[in-house]
Design a protein around this motif. Structure first.
Motif, PDB file in Angstrom:
ATOM      1  N   ILE A 165       0.831  -1.201   0.000  1.00 52.91           N
ATOM      2  CA  ILE A 165       0.000   0.000   0.000  1.00 52.91           C
ATOM      3  C   ILE A 165       0.866   1.251   0.000  1.00 52.91           C
ATOM      4  O   ILE A 165       2.027   1.217   0.388  1.00 52.91           O
ATOM      5  N   ASP A 166       0.272   2.332  -0.447  1.00 52.17           N
ATOM      6  CA  ASP A 166       0.849   3.678  -0.331  1.00 52.17           C
ATOM      7  C   ASP A 166      -0.232   4.531   0.305  1.00 52.17           C
ATOM      8  O   ASP A 166      -1.206   4.922  -0.349  1.00 52.17           O
ATOM      9  N   LEU A 167      -0.103   4.790   1.604  1.00 52.95           N
ATOM     10  CA  LEU A 167      -1.169   5.479   2.334  1.00 52.95           C
ATOM     11  C   LEU A 167      -1.378   6.910   1.864  1.00 52.95           C
ATOM     12  O   LEU A 167      -2.442   7.489   2.090  1.00 52.95           O
ATOM     13  N   SER A 168      -0.402   7.493   1.208  1.00 51.34           N
ATOM     14  CA  SER A 168      -0.583   8.854   0.703  1.00 51.34           C
ATOM     15  C   SER A 168      -1.579   8.892  -0.452  1.00 51.34           C
ATOM     16  O   SER A 168      -2.136   9.943  -0.765  1.00 51.34           O
ATOM     17  N   LYS A 169      -1.831   7.729  -1.054  1.00 45.83           N
ATOM     18  CA  LYS A 169      -2.722   7.667  -2.215  1.00 45.83           C
ATOM     19  C   LYS A 169      -3.924   6.741  -1.998  1.00 45.83           C
ATOM     20  O   LYS A 169      -4.815   6.698  -2.852  1.00 45.83           O
ATOM     21  N   LEU A 170      -3.960   6.028  -0.889  1.00 47.81           N
ATOM     22  CA  LEU A 170      -4.980   4.996  -0.688  1.00 47.81           C
ATOM     23  C   LEU A 170      -6.353   5.601  -0.420  1.00 47.81           C
ATOM     24  O   LEU A 170      -6.539   6.361   0.532  1.00 47.81           O
ATOM     25  N   LEU A 171      -7.325   5.233  -1.248  1.00 47.22           N
ATOM     26  CA  LEU A 171      -8.721   5.637  -1.067  1.00 47.22           C
ATOM     27  C   LEU A 171      -9.519   4.456  -0.534  1.00 47.22           C
ATOM     28  O   LEU A 171      -9.064   3.304  -0.598  1.00 47.22           O
ATOM     29  N   LEU A 172     -10.707   4.734  -0.022  1.00 46.61           N
ATOM     30  CA  LEU A 172     -11.521   3.663   0.531  1.00 46.61           C
ATOM     31  C   LEU A 172     -11.826   2.602  -0.518  1.00 46.61           C
ATOM     32  O   LEU A 172     -11.786   1.403  -0.236  1.00 46.61           O
ATOM     33  N   LYS A 173     -12.107   3.007  -1.748  1.00 43.95           N
ATOM     34  CA  LYS A 173     -12.412   2.023  -2.789  1.00 43.95           C
ATOM     35  C   LYS A 173     -11.207   1.128  -3.067  1.00 43.95           C
ATOM     36  O   LYS A 173     -11.361  -0.058  -3.378  1.00 43.95           O
ATOM     37  N   ASP A 174     -10.001   1.695  -2.937  1.00 45.51           N
ATOM     38  CA  ASP A 174      -8.790   0.888  -3.114  1.00 45.51           C
ATOM     39  C   ASP A 174      -8.652  -0.120  -1.976  1.00 45.51           C
ATOM     40  O   ASP A 174      -8.228  -1.258  -2.185  1.00 45.51           O
ATOM     41  N   LEU A 175      -8.994   0.331  -0.764  1.00 45.13           N
ATOM     42  CA  LEU A 175      -8.932  -0.559   0.397  1.00 45.13           C
ATOM     43  C   LEU A 175      -9.878  -1.738   0.217  1.00 45.13           C
ATOM     44  O   LEU A 175      -9.536  -2.887   0.527  1.00 45.13           O
ATOM     45  N   PHE A 176     -11.084  -1.469  -0.284  1.00 42.83           N
ATOM     46  CA  PHE A 176     -12.050  -2.535  -0.507  1.00 42.83           C
ATOM     47  C   PHE A 176     -11.570  -3.532  -1.556  1.00 42.83           C
ATOM     48  O   PHE A 176     -11.899  -4.717  -1.495  1.00 42.83           O
ATOM     49  N   ASN A 177     -10.783  -3.056  -2.513  1.00 44.85           N
ATOM     50  CA  ASN A 177     -10.218  -3.970  -3.504  1.00 44.85           C
ATOM     51  C   ASN A 177      -9.177  -4.885  -2.869  1.00 44.85           C
ATOM     52  O   ASN A 177      -9.054  -6.057  -3.234  1.00 44.85           O
ATOM     53  N   LEU A 178      -8.423  -4.335  -1.904  1.00 40.74           N
ATOM     54  CA  LEU A 178      -7.419  -5.131  -1.203  1.00 40.74           C
ATOM     55  C   LEU A 178      -8.056  -6.102  -0.214  1.00 40.74           C
ATOM     56  O   LEU A 178      -7.614  -7.242  -0.072  1.00 40.74           O
ATOM     57  N   TYR A 179      -9.096  -5.606   0.483  1.00 37.31           N
ATOM     58  CA  TYR A 179      -9.768  -6.402   1.507  1.00 37.31           C
ATOM     59  C   TYR A 179     -11.282  -6.374   1.261  1.00 37.31           C
ATOM     60  O   TYR A 179     -12.001  -5.560   1.854  1.00 37.31           O
ATOM     61  N   PRO A 180     -11.784  -7.219   0.393  1.00 37.74           N
ATOM     62  CA  PRO A 180     -13.225  -7.210   0.065  1.00 37.74           C
ATOM     63  C   PRO A 180     -14.131  -7.393   1.286  1.00 37.74           C
ATOM     64  O   PRO A 180     -15.243  -6.864   1.309  1.00 37.74           O
ATOM     65  N   ALA A 181     -13.658  -8.126   2.293  1.00 37.35           N
ATOM     66  CA  ALA A 181     -14.497  -8.363   3.476  1.00 37.35           C
ATOM     67  C   ALA A 181     -14.811  -7.071   4.218  1.00 37.35           C
ATOM     68  O   ALA A 181     -15.816  -6.975   4.928  1.00 37.35           O
ATOM     69  N   PHE A 182     -13.956  -6.053   4.047  1.00 40.11           N
ATOM     70  CA  PHE A 182     -14.176  -4.780   4.742  1.00 40.11           C
ATOM     71  C   PHE A 182     -15.420  -4.045   4.232  1.00 40.11           C
ATOM     72  O   PHE A 182     -15.908  -3.122   4.887  1.00 40.11           O
ATOM     73  N   LYS A 183     -15.911  -4.428   3.064  1.00 39.47           N
ATOM     74  CA  LYS A 183     -17.101  -3.764   2.523  1.00 39.47           C
ATOM     75  C   LYS A 183     -18.300  -3.921   3.450  1.00 39.47           C
ATOM     76  O   LYS A 183     -19.231  -3.106   3.416  1.00 39.47           O
ATOM     77  N   GLU A 184     -18.270  -4.969   4.261  1.00 34.37           N
ATOM     78  CA  GLU A 184     -19.386  -5.232   5.177  1.00 34.37           C
ATOM     79  C   GLU A 184     -19.133  -4.637   6.565  1.00 34.37           C
ATOM     80  O   GLU A 184     -19.937  -4.812   7.467  1.00 34.37           O
ATOM     81  N   GLN A 185     -18.017  -3.972   6.724  1.00 36.13           N
ATOM     82  CA  GLN A 185     -17.675  -3.422   8.044  1.00 36.13           C
ATOM     83  C   GLN A 185     -17.628  -1.906   7.998  1.00 36.13           C
ATOM     84  O   GLN A 185     -16.767  -1.314   7.358  1.00 36.13           O
ATOM     85  N   TRP A 186     -18.567  -1.286   8.674  1.00 33.94           N
ATOM     86  CA  TRP A 186     -18.569   0.171   8.849  1.00 33.94           C
ATOM     87  C   TRP A 186     -18.671   0.407  10.351  1.00 33.94           C
ATOM     88  O   TRP A 186     -19.753   0.643  10.891  1.00 33.94           O
ATOM     89  N   ASN A 187     -17.540   0.273  11.016  1.00 35.46           N
ATOM     90  CA  ASN A 187     -17.522   0.330  12.471  1.00 35.46           C
ATOM     91  C   ASN A 187     -17.192   1.732  12.969  1.00 35.46           C
ATOM     92  O   ASN A 187     -16.283   2.381  12.457  1.00 35.46           O
ATOM     93  N   THR A 188     -17.915   2.168  13.951  1.00 31.17           N
ATOM     94  CA  THR A 188     -17.602   3.418  14.631  1.00 31.17           C
ATOM     95  C   THR A 188     -18.380   3.483  15.918  1.00 31.17           C
ATOM     96  O   THR A 188     -19.380   2.781  16.099  1.00 31.17           O
ATOM     97  N   ARG A 189     -17.914   4.310  16.834  1.00 29.63           N
ATOM     98  CA  ARG A 189     -18.726   4.687  17.980  1.00 29.63           C
ATOM     99  C   ARG A 189     -19.295   6.059  17.661  1.00 29.63           C
ATOM    100  O   ARG A 189     -18.687   6.834  16.923  1.00 29.63           O
TER     101      ARG A 189
END
Length: 365
Positions: A119-143
């Motif tokens: 990864i390059d965090l200076s350029k990483l967008l959420l859609k890129d993250l989902f491509n790397l980790y598809p399972a994260f699409k189902e996780q929207w965690n926050t308090r």
């Protein structure tokens, strides 16, 4: 008495709510390695030997917002160490040892993660993250008190800033966030299995008798241990229930999660934080004899009793400034006669416990 009080608090109210879709309960691997740094096996002392330029660094804990105070027993929050040898990496210590149990990856990090993904965090967008980790699409965690969406598995968490103008409700406007940047990532591992100590015992497995999970000063304890605490020594109590407890600690906390911090523990926390903000304060507090001679003043209010939790809750998000005055100035400006130094702190904090004493006094008249 303290245990009964906490159970009443737990099942009558809660301080934080959380939005979640999926909880990963798999067992973390024994080794987490990034750039030859192994979590829970590499120590800060090892880094200092290899790089004398290692320096103290303050950072924002993206899932421990000051408004929703909590504590993670796996690491020392809000502070770490950085070096030019490892760009984009901040190393944080385990609560009990010198081992590195958490690594913050900042926007300047570029390289391979422990699982081999690059990864390059200076350029990483959420859609890129989902491509790397598809399972994260189902996780929207926050308090509800946090400022970031948290996309995580058992080892790594990625953070995307929440737009404060959009309500955190389902269905989430996922399309809106797809082109938003990933602000940072955290690698975290618990460095302890079962720990037996003189007064506390870390216990794994299900809680007994449908009890909440308890922590005192970041050490896992049983309900029986609560009876050993003098309530006058307690600085802060953070209570989580239902989904908020499970997301923070796992399914073992299905009956609730309670963090208790003592005044001694919180004093250590705020002293370390203020040392990172003021060289004069660091010099003053370095002599242990000076500590009892200091009068703390927060937002023009002289703090006298039960203030440790308020000072420990101050972080970079709300901290504004710190100045030190001498004995004569302290007497002239605040009428304090029994202290030698005044530490004046300004911070953007909500009305909380240290203001309530004044409110109670008003209500008597």
């Amino acid at each position: 008495m303290l245990q009964k009080l906490l159970v009443i608090i737990l099942f009558s109210s809660f301080f934080c709510t959380e939005v979640f879709a999926q909880i990963n309960s798999s067992i973390p691997p024994k080794k987490v390695i990034i750039n030859n740094i192994c979590l829970c096996q590499t120590a800060i002392a090892d880094l200092k030997k290899s790089d004398p330029g290692l320096k103290d660094t303050v950072l924002e804990e993206m899932d421990l917002n000051a408004v929703c105070v909590g504590n993670d027993p796996r690491y020392i929050a809000d502070s770490g160490y950085s070096t030019s040898k490892y760009p984009g990496m901040i190393f944080q210590k385990d609560q009990k040892t010198d081992l590195i149990s958490k690594i913050r990856l900042t926007k300047t990090f570029a390289g391979k993660l422990p699982d081999g993904k690059e990864i390059d965090l200076s350029k990483l967008l959420l859609k890129d993250l989902f491509n790397l980790y598809p399972a994260f699409k189902e996780q929207w965690n926050t308090r509800s008190c946090d400022d970031y969406w948290n996309f995580s598995n058992d080892i790594i968490s990625f953070y995307v800033r929440i737009d404060s103008t959009k309500k955190i409700t389902f269905p989430i406007d996922e399309a809106y966030y797809m082109d938003k940047p990933v602000e940072a990532a955290d690698l975290i591992l618990s460095c302890h299995g079962e720990i037996n100590e003189a007064e506390h015992q870390y216990v794994t497995g299900e809680t007994e008798n449908n009890e909440p999970v308890y922590f005192i000063d970041s050490v896992r304890v049983t309900g029986a241990d609560l009876n050993k605490i003098n309530t006058n020594d307690v600085a802060t109590v953070s209570v989580y229930k239902d989904a908020s407890a499970i997301i923070k600690y796992g399914r073992e906390a299905k009956y609730g999660l309670i963090y208790i911090e003592t005044k001694k523990f919180d004093t250590h926390r705020y002293q370390n934080y203020f040392k990172s903000k003021s060289a004069d304060y660091a010099k003053l507090i370095s002599m242990s004899a000076n500590a009892p001679k200091i009068q703390y003043i927060l937002n023009k209010k002289v703090l006298t009793n039960n203030y440790e939790g308020n000072l420990a809750g101050i972080n970079d998000k709300i901290f504004k400034g710190l100045t030190i005055i001498n004995k004569s100035q302290l007497l002239k400006q605040y009428g304090v006669t029994n202290k030698n130094y005044g530490v004046i702190i300004t911070a953007d904090i909500p009305v909380n416990s240290f203001n309530k004493d004044k409110e109670k006094e008003k209500s008597k008249h």
